[in-house]
Motif scaffolding. Structure first.
Motif, PDB file in Angstrom:
ATOM      1  N   ARG A   4      -2.585  -1.914 -31.728  1.00  0.00           N
ATOM      2  CA  ARG A   4      -3.370  -0.795 -31.214  1.00  0.00           C
ATOM      3  C   ARG A   4      -4.847  -1.164 -31.108  1.00  0.00           C
ATOM      4  NH1 ARG A   4       0.596   2.059 -29.031  1.00  0.00           N
ATOM      5  NH2 ARG A   4       1.700   3.493 -30.416  1.00  0.00           N
ATOM      6  N   GLU A  65      -4.974  -1.664 -27.382  1.00  0.00           N
ATOM      7  CA  GLU A  65      -3.680  -1.900 -26.736  1.00  0.00           C
ATOM      8  C   GLU A  65      -3.752  -3.079 -25.765  1.00  0.00           C
ATOM      9  OE1 GLU A  65      -1.086   2.043 -26.587  1.00  0.00           O
ATOM     10  OE2 GLU A  65      -2.816   2.151 -25.252  1.00  0.00           O
ATOM     11  N   ARG A  84      -7.054   7.210 -24.328  1.00  0.00           N
ATOM     12  CA  ARG A  84      -6.362   6.452 -25.368  1.00  0.00           C
ATOM     13  C   ARG A  84      -7.030   6.498 -26.727  1.00  0.00           C
ATOM     14  NH1 ARG A  84      -2.120   6.904 -24.964  1.00  0.00           N
ATOM     15  NH2 ARG A  84      -1.411   5.002 -25.982  1.00  0.00           N
ATOM     16  N   ALA A 161      -3.752   6.222 -28.589  1.00  0.00           N
ATOM     17  CA  ALA A 161      -3.298   5.034 -29.310  1.00  0.00           C
ATOM     18  C   ALA A 161      -4.118   4.810 -30.561  1.00  0.00           C
ATOM     19  CB  ALA A 161      -3.414   3.804 -28.401  1.00  0.00           C
TER      20      ALA A 161
END
Length: 224
Positions: A4, A65, A84, A161
């Motif tokens: 991540r 990511e 994200r 994320a």
């Protein structure tokens, strides 16, 4: 699958030439919480801003990511933050002229989610954080602990994320802080997000999978 969050060789100095940190590496995987501690002025909030792409390191890379922030233009970095990354601020930053439902739905509205779907997801998140009947209320009607629950709901509503939290319990009494931290940790792990918490609090750090200390030479295991 990339982690991540991946930090590689980060270095940052401040005006006057003082080095905050250098040689900083960190990998955070899905469902993992990492707490970062350190003395005031060591650069914890600066590091959080670098991770978010709000500040730039002198050297090194930040990848979310697998997407490297340093290779993005400002529009792409803004879209990455919007889509994200979730933020939990020490001061909450709940907008007083919006309802709690509207505050939680804000990341979805910015991402152009349809209004009906955004409302449904915001209501589901408010229920998750224990405020199922408060969507139409305003910030003035809530306690500090309730506002922090709203902040967590907003940070999670778009399934980010990565979640970044700056002193997430700094304004809360110990009992409320314990409840909020447990809620935060459960929500992060159940959704497979990664979280980085910057804190002075050993209580906050206790919910993390790893606790690290920020030094001038990078991150080291916290020995406290």
């Amino acid at each position: 699958m990339p982690p991540r969050l991946l930090l590689t060789g980060l270095a940052k100095s401040v005006p006057g030439g003082r080095t905050l940190f250098q040689g900083l590496d960190l990998t955070v995987g899905p469902g993992e919480l990492v707490a970062i501690m350190g003395e005031s002025g060591v650069g914890k909030s600066t590091l959080l801003n670098i991770i978010a792409g709000l500040d730039k390191p002198d050297t090194g890379t930040v990848a979310v990511e697998g997407a490297a922030l340093s290779e993005m233009d400002e529009a792409a970095a803004t879209n990455l933050r919007r889509d994200r990354i979730g933020f939990v601020f020490q001061a909450f930053h709940i907008l007083p002229y919006l309802t709690l439902r509207q505050n939680v739905a804000l990341p979805l509205a910015l991402g152009r989610t349809a209004a009906r779907a955004a409302t449904a997801r915001a209501d589901a998140m408010l229920e998750l954080v224990g405020l199922p009947t408060r969507g139409a209320d305003y910030a003035r009607d809530l306690s500090g602990g309730e506002l922090q629950r709203v902040a967590i709901a907003r940070a999670l509503v778009h399934d980010p994320a990565l979640i970044l939290a700056d002193e997430p319990t700094g304004n809360l009494d110990p009992e409320t802080a314990d409840r909020i931290l447990a809620l935060f940790a459960d929500a992060v792990r159940s959704r497979g997000a990664a979280a980085v918490i910057v804190t002075h609090s050993l209580v906050a750090a206790a919910v993390a999978d790893r606790t690290l200390r920020l030094t001038a030479t990078g991150l080291v295991p916290h020995d406290g």
